[in-house]
Design a protein around this motif. Structure first.
Motif, PDB file in Angstrom:
ATOM      1  N   ALA A   1       0.730  -1.172  -0.118  1.00  0.00           N
ATOM      2  CA  ALA A   1       0.094  -0.092  -0.086  1.00  0.00           C
ATOM      3  C   ALA A   1       0.877   1.313  -0.094  1.00  0.00           C
ATOM      4  CB  ALA A   1      -0.742   0.089   1.288  1.00  0.00           C
ATOM      5  N   ALA A   2       1.851   1.022   0.708  1.00  0.00           N
ATOM      6  CA  ALA A   2       2.944   2.405   0.709  1.00  0.00           C
ATOM      7  C   ALA A   2       3.506   2.538  -0.461  1.00  0.00           C
ATOM      8  CB  ALA A   2       3.852   2.245   1.840  1.00  0.00           C
ATOM      9  N   ILE A   3       3.985   1.595  -1.262  1.00  0.00           N
ATOM     10  CA  ILE A   3       4.500   1.629  -2.491  1.00  0.00           C
ATOM     11  C   ILE A   3       3.509   2.520  -3.606  1.00  0.00           C
ATOM     12  CG2 ILE A   3       5.321   0.595  -4.525  1.00  0.00           C
ATOM     13  CD1 ILE A   3       6.542  -1.451  -2.428  1.00  0.00           C
ATOM     14  N   ARG A   4       2.193   1.867  -3.475  1.00  0.00           N
ATOM     15  CA  ARG A   4       1.096   2.375  -4.449  1.00  0.00           C
ATOM     16  C   ARG A   4       0.688   3.583  -4.080  1.00  0.00           C
ATOM     17  NH1 ARG A   4      -0.952  -1.530  -8.282  1.00  0.00           N
ATOM     18  NH2 ARG A   4      -3.225  -0.331  -7.874  1.00  0.00           N
ATOM     19  N   ALA A   5       0.902   4.130  -2.807  1.00  0.00           N
ATOM     20  CA  ALA A   5       0.404   5.553  -2.599  1.00  0.00           C
ATOM     21  C   ALA A   5       1.315   6.481  -3.345  1.00  0.00           C
ATOM     22  CB  ALA A   5       0.998   5.800  -1.201  1.00  0.00           C
ATOM     23  N   ASN A   6       2.425   6.279  -3.893  1.00  0.00           N
ATOM     24  CA  ASN A   6       3.269   6.873  -4.675  1.00  0.00           C
ATOM     25  C   ASN A   6       3.165   6.320  -6.189  1.00  0.00           C
ATOM     26  OD1 ASN A   6       4.409   9.220  -2.971  1.00  0.00           O
ATOM     27  ND2 ASN A   6       5.599   7.561  -2.089  1.00  0.00           N
ATOM     28  N   ALA A   7       3.065   5.391  -6.457  1.00  0.00           N
ATOM     29  CA  ALA A   7       3.023   4.657  -7.772  1.00  0.00           C
ATOM     30  C   ALA A   7       1.719   3.899  -7.816  1.00  0.00           C
ATOM     31  CB  ALA A   7       4.169   3.946  -8.046  1.00  0.00           C
ATOM     32  N   PRO A   8       0.456   4.442  -8.055  1.00  0.00           N
ATOM     33  CA  PRO A   8      -0.728   3.708  -8.024  1.00  0.00           C
ATOM     34  C   PRO A   8      -0.823   2.507  -9.075  1.00  0.00           C
ATOM     35  CG  PRO A   8      -1.069   5.961  -7.767  1.00  0.00           C
ATOM     36  CD  PRO A   8       0.273   5.940  -8.223  1.00  0.00           C
ATOM     37  N   ALA A   9       0.062   2.817 -10.162  1.00  0.00           N
ATOM     38  CA  ALA A   9      -0.038   1.652 -11.255  1.00  0.00           C
ATOM     39  C   ALA A   9       0.930   0.760 -11.088  1.00  0.00           C
ATOM     40  CB  ALA A   9       0.011   2.381 -12.772  1.00  0.00           C
TER      41      ALA A   9
ATOM     42  N   ALA B   1      11.222  12.142   9.873  1.00  0.00           N
ATOM     43  CA  ALA B   1       9.956  12.758  10.193  1.00  0.00           C
ATOM     44  C   ALA B   1       9.763  13.809   9.286  1.00  0.00           C
ATOM     45  CB  ALA B   1      10.161  13.099  11.676  1.00  0.00           C
ATOM     46  N   ARG B   2      10.573  14.490   8.744  1.00  0.00           N
ATOM     47  CA  ARG B   2      10.427  15.707   7.943  1.00  0.00           C
ATOM     48  C   ARG B   2       9.581  15.341   6.664  1.00  0.00           C
ATOM     49  NH1 ARG B   2      16.477  17.461   7.361  1.00  0.00           N
ATOM     50  NH2 ARG B   2      16.363  15.132   6.641  1.00  0.00           N
ATOM     51  N   CYS B   3       9.407  14.052   6.325  1.00  0.00           N
ATOM     52  CA  CYS B   3       9.163  13.789   4.850  1.00  0.00           C
ATOM     53  C   CYS B   3       7.471  13.397   4.938  1.00  0.00           C
ATOM     54  CB  CYS B   3       9.867  12.460   4.428  1.00  0.00           C
ATOM     55  SG  CYS B   3      11.292  13.034   4.076  1.00  0.00           S
ATOM     56  N   THR B   4       6.662  13.687   4.258  1.00  0.00           N
ATOM     57  CA  THR B   4       5.346  13.243   4.017  1.00  0.00           C
ATOM     58  C   THR B   4       5.633  12.066   3.045  1.00  0.00           C
ATOM     59  OG1 THR B   4       5.299  14.586   1.767  1.00  0.00           O
ATOM     60  CG2 THR B   4       4.506  15.567   3.783  1.00  0.00           C
ATOM     61  N   PRO B   5       4.708  11.165   2.810  1.00  0.00           N
ATOM     62  CA  PRO B   5       4.575   9.996   1.793  1.00  0.00           C
ATOM     63  C   PRO B   5       5.313  10.352   0.566  1.00  0.00           C
ATOM     64  CG  PRO B   5       2.636   9.877   3.208  1.00  0.00           C
ATOM     65  CD  PRO B   5       3.301  11.265   3.439  1.00  0.00           C
ATOM     66  N   ALA B   6       5.046  11.560   0.022  1.00  0.00           N
ATOM     67  CA  ALA B   6       5.551  11.779  -1.597  1.00  0.00           C
ATOM     68  C   ALA B   6       6.974  12.590  -1.328  1.00  0.00           C
ATOM     69  CB  ALA B   6       4.604  13.032  -1.941  1.00  0.00           C
TER      70      ALA B   6
ATOM     71  N   ALA C   1      12.761   8.547   4.134  1.00  0.00           N
ATOM     72  CA  ALA C   1      11.386   9.054   3.739  1.00  0.00           C
ATOM     73  C   ALA C   1      10.462   8.810   4.600  1.00  0.00           C
ATOM     74  CB  ALA C   1      11.307   7.884   2.610  1.00  0.00           C
ATOM     75  N   CYS C   2       9.175   9.034   4.570  1.00  0.00           N
ATOM     76  CA  CYS C   2       8.145   8.868   5.382  1.00  0.00           C
ATOM     77  C   CYS C   2       8.032   7.671   6.130  1.00  0.00           C
ATOM     78  CB  CYS C   2       6.867   9.115   4.820  1.00  0.00           C
ATOM     79  SG  CYS C   2       5.362   9.298   5.998  1.00  0.00           S
ATOM     80  N   ALA C   3       8.092   7.644   7.481  1.00  0.00           N
ATOM     81  CA  ALA C   3       8.034   6.229   8.346  1.00  0.00           C
ATOM     82  C   ALA C   3       6.836   6.170   8.903  1.00  0.00           C
ATOM     83  CB  ALA C   3       8.882   6.594   9.500  1.00  0.00           C
ATOM     84  N   GLY C   4       5.666   7.138   8.515  1.00  0.00           N
ATOM     85  CA  GLY C   4       4.436   6.443   8.722  1.00  0.00           C
ATOM     86  C   GLY C   4       3.933   7.462  10.212  1.00  0.00           C
ATOM     87  N   SER C   5       2.579   7.337  10.334  1.00  0.00           N
ATOM     88  CA  SER C   5       2.093   8.099  11.539  1.00  0.00           C
ATOM     89  C   SER C   5       2.177   7.435  12.771  1.00  0.00           C
ATOM     90  CB  SER C   5       0.735   8.236  11.383  1.00  0.00           C
ATOM     91  OG  SER C   5       0.392   8.996  10.156  1.00  0.00           O
ATOM     92  N   PRO C   6       2.364   8.249  14.125  1.00  0.00           N
ATOM     93  CA  PRO C   6       2.706   7.527  15.171  1.00  0.00           C
ATOM     94  C   PRO C   6       1.387   6.815  15.493  1.00  0.00           C
ATOM     95  CG  PRO C   6       3.203   9.748  15.323  1.00  0.00           C
ATOM     96  CD  PRO C   6       2.735   9.511  14.124  1.00  0.00           C
ATOM     97  N   GLY C   7       1.623   5.451  16.115  1.00  0.00           N
ATOM     98  CA  GLY C   7       0.468   4.680  16.352  1.00  0.00           C
ATOM     99  C   GLY C   7      -0.076   3.861  15.198  1.00  0.00           C
TER     100      GLY C   7
ATOM    101  N   ALA D   1       9.387   1.537   1.854  1.00  0.00           N
ATOM    102  CA  ALA D   1       8.117   1.163   0.674  1.00  0.00           C
ATOM    103  C   ALA D   1       8.171   2.354   0.363  1.00  0.00           C
ATOM    104  CB  ALA D   1       7.168   0.655   1.645  1.00  0.00           C
ATOM    105  N   HIS D   2       7.871   3.588   0.901  1.00  0.00           N
ATOM    106  CA  HIS D   2       7.534   4.950   0.367  1.00  0.00           C
ATOM    107  C   HIS D   2       8.401   5.325  -0.847  1.00  0.00           C
ATOM    108  CE1 HIS D   2       4.577   5.879   3.702  1.00  0.00           C
ATOM    109  NE2 HIS D   2       4.058   6.021   2.659  1.00  0.00           N
TER     110      HIS D   2
END
Length: 218
Positions: A48-56, A144-149, A163-169, A180-181
């Motif tokens: 899912a994280a990979i396809r967040a930036n490359a949906p295809a 922590a500075r990075c968004t998923p993109a 790269a983005c490590a995801g949201s806390p929790g 993956a991002h």
């Protein structure tokens, strides 16, 4: 490359209904309830994280975690050799081993010799891990500075990129998700101007440091 890249996702078993799944091969014997295991959950989050930036993006799932998130060096090496021999353009590894292994580094060499891009996760603390520490591998830790993109150029001993490590929790986060991002960003770049162009434009340069107002570049 203008077509959606095939990504060899070396992780837990991907479910048959995973978006973009082209094929799956198992490099280990799976637990009877592997589909409900932490390994399957981890693999699903990576996809899912990979396809967040490359949906295809399309996936060749190569299972190395039978249920728990642990595997042998031999299994990891076997998965890398399968990826080297596959049609995948990008190979993703959200795992690491603390010691250099001739078996693992030879398998990494086979992947790179086949002309594939290889991304691997690297923890933000502690000694370098493999395959991330191997030369020419895109080693990625959470930033922590990075968004998923977004991504950062760190050039640290353990990781060249962040790269983005995801949201806390979140159920899955950290270096695994960051890698993956980044793999998704590589896949997107392959379809839009090329990886060399992407690597000339990091969102951040230099290591992250935490200050009262939030994370900043050092």
């Amino acid at each position: 490359m203008t077509h959606a890249p095939l990504i060899a996702l070396i992780d837990g078993p991907l479910a048959a209904d995973t978006p973009g799944l082209s094929a799956r091969t198992d490099a280990c014997a799976l637990h009877l309830r592997a589909a409900e295991s932490p390994a399957a959950l981890h693999a699903a989050h990576m996809a899912a994280a990979i396809r967040a930036n490359a949906p295809a993006a399309r996936f060749l799932g190569i299972s190395i975690f039978p249920g728990s998130l642990s595997t042998s060096l031999a299994t990891a090496a076997e998965a890398l050799y399968r990826a080297a021999e596959s049609e995948a353009e990008i190979v993703h590894c959200s795992f690491g081993h603390t010691s250099a292994s001739h078996l693992l580094t030879e398998a990494v060499t086979a992947v790179l010799a086949a002309g594939k891009l290889l991304t691997a996760s690297a923890p933000a603390r502690g000694a370098p891990v493999y395959p991330a520490a191997c030369e020419q591998v895109f080693s990625v830790q959470g930033d922590a500075r990075c968004t998923p993109a977004q991504w950062s150029r760190l050039d640290l001993p353990g990781a060249r990129f962040g790269a983005c490590a995801g949201s806390p929790g979140a159920a899955v986060r950290g270096a695994s998700l960051a890698a993956a991002h980044f793999t998704g960003l590589l896949a997107h770049a392959c379809m839009n101007g090329g990886v060399e162009r992407m690597l000339r434009a990091p969102s951040f340069t230099g290591r992250e440091r935490i200050v009262p107002g939030g994370p900043q570049a050092a």
